[in-house]
Design a protein around this motif. Structure first.
Motif, short mmCIF file in Angstrom:
data_model
loop_
_atom_site.label_atom_id
_atom_site.label_comp_id
_atom_site.label_asym_id
_atom_site.label_seq_id
_atom_site.Cartn_x
_atom_site.Cartn_y
_atom_site.Cartn_z
N SER A 113 20.14 6.51 -17.46
CA SER A 113 20.55 6.35 -15.93
C SER A 113 19.39 6.38 -15.17
O SER A 113 19.80 5.95 -14.05
N GLY A 114 18.39 7.02 -15.48
CA GLY A 114 17.20 7.00 -14.65
C GLY A 114 17.58 8.39 -13.65
O GLY A 114 16.43 8.38 -12.80
N ASP A 115 18.26 9.06 -13.90
CA ASP A 115 18.42 10.28 -12.96
C ASP A 115 17.24 11.14 -13.32
O ASP A 115 16.96 12.13 -12.35
N ASN A 116 16.85 11.24 -14.44
CA ASN A 116 15.70 12.18 -14.93
C ASN A 116 14.74 11.47 -15.59
O ASN A 116 15.18 10.33 -16.47
N ASP A 117 13.46 12.27 -15.81
CA ASP A 117 12.58 11.37 -16.35
C ASP A 117 12.20 11.98 -17.78
O ASP A 117 11.51 11.30 -18.78
N ILE A 118 12.35 13.33 -17.87
CA ILE A 118 11.84 13.90 -19.07
C ILE A 118 12.95 15.04 -19.38
O ILE A 118 13.58 15.71 -18.54
N LEU A 119 13.17 15.43 -20.52
CA LEU A 119 14.15 16.40 -21.12
C LEU A 119 13.34 17.52 -21.74
O LEU A 119 12.53 17.15 -22.75
N GLN A 167 0.76 -1.12 0.07
CA GLN A 167 -0.06 0.13 -0.07
C GLN A 167 0.81 1.46 -0.04
O GLN A 167 0.40 2.15 -0.51
N ASN A 168 1.97 1.01 0.69
CA ASN A 168 2.96 2.48 0.88
C ASN A 168 3.60 2.47 -0.67
O ASN A 168 3.65 3.73 -0.99
N ALA A 169 3.75 1.33 -1.14
CA ALA A 169 4.48 1.90 -2.42
C ALA A 169 3.49 2.22 -3.74
O ALA A 169 3.91 3.09 -4.41
N GLU A 170 2.37 1.73 -3.51
CA GLU A 170 1.33 2.17 -4.49
C GLU A 170 1.23 3.53 -4.18
O GLU A 170 0.91 4.65 -4.92
N GLY A 171 0.83 4.24 -2.86
CA GLY A 171 0.76 5.37 -2.43
C GLY A 171 1.82 6.44 -2.93
O GLY A 171 1.77 7.43 -3.41
N ALA A 172 2.95 5.59 -2.92
CA ALA A 172 4.09 6.53 -3.33
C ALA A 172 4.27 6.73 -4.73
O ALA A 172 4.50 7.97 -5.28
N SER A 173 4.04 6.01 -5.63
CA SER A 173 3.81 6.01 -6.99
C SER A 173 2.66 6.98 -7.40
O SER A 173 3.04 7.66 -8.47
N SER A 174 1.58 7.02 -6.89
CA SER A 174 0.56 8.19 -7.16
C SER A 174 1.19 9.42 -6.86
O SER A 174 0.67 10.59 -7.48
N ASP A 175 2.27 9.61 -5.99
CA ASP A 175 2.75 11.02 -5.82
C ASP A 175 4.29 11.22 -6.54
O ASP A 175 4.97 12.08 -5.98
N LYS A 176 4.33 10.50 -7.51
CA LYS A 176 5.76 10.50 -8.31
C LYS A 176 5.90 11.83 -8.63
O LYS A 176 5.20 12.60 -8.86
N VAL A 177 7.21 12.34 -8.43
CA VAL A 177 7.36 13.70 -8.92
C VAL A 177 8.55 13.38 -10.04
O VAL A 177 9.53 12.99 -9.94
N TYR A 178 8.03 13.98 -11.27
CA TYR A 178 8.87 13.83 -12.58
C TYR A 178 10.13 14.77 -12.58
O TYR A 178 9.80 15.93 -12.48
N ARG A 179 11.27 14.21 -12.68
CA ARG A 179 12.22 15.20 -12.73
C ARG A 179 12.56 15.32 -14.24
O ARG A 179 12.81 14.73 -14.96
N VAL A 180 12.54 16.87 -14.40
CA VAL A 180 12.45 17.48 -15.80
C VAL A 180 13.93 18.11 -15.97
O VAL A 180 14.20 19.24 -15.10
N ALA A 181 14.67 17.59 -16.86
CA ALA A 181 16.26 18.21 -16.89
C ALA A 181 16.15 19.23 -18.19
O ALA A 181 15.78 19.03 -19.24
N MET A 182 16.95 20.02 -17.94
CA MET A 182 17.54 20.97 -19.05
C MET A 182 18.74 21.76 -18.91
O MET A 182 19.28 21.76 -17.74
N ASN A 183 19.09 22.41 -19.88
CA ASN A 183 20.58 22.95 -19.91
C ASN A 183 20.06 24.51 -19.80
O ASN A 183 19.77 25.00 -20.89
N ALA A 184 19.84 25.11 -18.65
CA ALA A 184 19.32 26.37 -18.39
C ALA A 184 20.08 27.31 -18.83
O ALA A 184 20.64 28.34 -17.92
N ALA A 185 20.57 27.49 -20.13
CA ALA A 185 21.47 28.61 -20.56
C ALA A 185 20.97 28.78 -22.11
O ALA A 185 21.73 28.91 -22.87
N PHE A 186 19.81 28.80 -22.25
CA PHE A 186 19.23 29.18 -23.62
C PHE A 186 18.17 30.15 -23.69
O PHE A 186 16.81 29.40 -23.98
#
Length: 265
Positions: free
Chosen positions: A98-104, A32-51
């Motif tokens: 690598s799994g470090d980020n979810d979306i670029l 149950q804890n695992a299922e609750g955690a998945s619903s609260d997933k925070v997607y890591r969005v990466a960018m090179n913030a110099a553009f």
């Protein structure tokens, strides 16, 4: 069997039964804890913030820009959570497998080569490659850069590919830098004769530096390019979420509002 042995066996059975129940309850709780955690997933969005104006770092350290506002609007429409990660361009793509980020989301041009390593959302922006020309430089076309000493580009970008196509892959006239601000600074300081980059970025730079006399030269055979958000290869769930949210933002008119805030002339 005497009474003492009977009682001992009953006690052992009861202990085993209770232990089994406790283990089962613990397993159910973990699930149950695992299922609750998945619903609260925070997607890591990466960018090179110099553009800028797509993404850059404000003086207080906060990442801002067109793509930040767009992803924020998508997260609201799609009911998901995001956090932004500023990542060097040369290591950006490796953070997906690598799994470090979810979306670029970093003004990434959709190309066939990149599609082999990652999946892309529907396009959200169209650009072309152009030449940033300082005052006093005689450049009228892409062929004219053959007569220059240094052409500045950001490493591994479409601009880099254009420079290689015109000057040759191993040309020492191509000056490569790891970020756009370094490219622009090199041209400002006279270390490079011109720069090649995306049309929206160059237009924004000229707009904010109107006193410096820069001009834009269109590259005649430059085909339109499209930006897309990238996810891990085969991550159909995240890709569907991104595409559905992007479609909602476009349909609601919110995309146009954000676009006009950054690109309206």
């Amino acid at each position: 069997m005497n009474m003492k042995k009977i009682l001992a066996l009953l006690g052992l059975s009861l202990a085993i039964g209770l232990g089994g129940c406790s283990e089962k309850k613990a397993t159910e709780q973990n699930t149950q804890n695992a299922e609750g955690a998945s619903s609260d997933k925070v997607y890591r969005v990466a960018m090179n913030a110099a553009f800028a104006p797509f993404q850059w770092v404000r003086t207080d350290g906060k990442i801002i820009g067109f793509e930040i506002d767009l992803v924020d609007a998508m997260a609201k429409e799609g009911n998901f959570k995001v956090e932004y990660v500023n990542t060097p361009w040369d290591t950006l793509f490796a953070t997906l497998p690598s799994g470090d980020n979810d979306i670029l989301s970093s003004a990434i041009t959709i190309t066939e080569d990149r599609k082999q390593a990652m999946d892309f959302s529907e396009p959200y922006f169209e650009i072309k490659q152009v030449i940033l020309v300082p005052k006093g430089k005689n450049v009228q076309s892409i062929e004219d850069i053959k007569n220059l000493n240094k052409v500045a580009v950001t490493t591994g970008t479409s601009a880099d590919a254009v420079a290689q196509k015109t000057l040759g892959k191993t040309s020492n006239k191509i000056a490569r830098f790891e970020s756009l601000p370094l490219v622009l600074k090199e041209v400002e300081n006279g270390g490079a004769d011109v720069a090649i980059s995306d049309s929206a970025v160059v237009s924004n730079y000229i707009k904010n530096n109107s006193d410096k006399g820069f001009t834009i030269v269109q590259i005649q055979d430059s085909a339109p390019e499209f930006y897309g958000m990238a996810v891990r290869k085969g991550d159909t769930e995240t890709l569907k979420m991104v595409n559905e949210a992007l479609a909602k933002v476009k349909a609601s008119g919110e995309y146009d509002k954000i676009y006009n805030q950054y690109f309206a002339q």
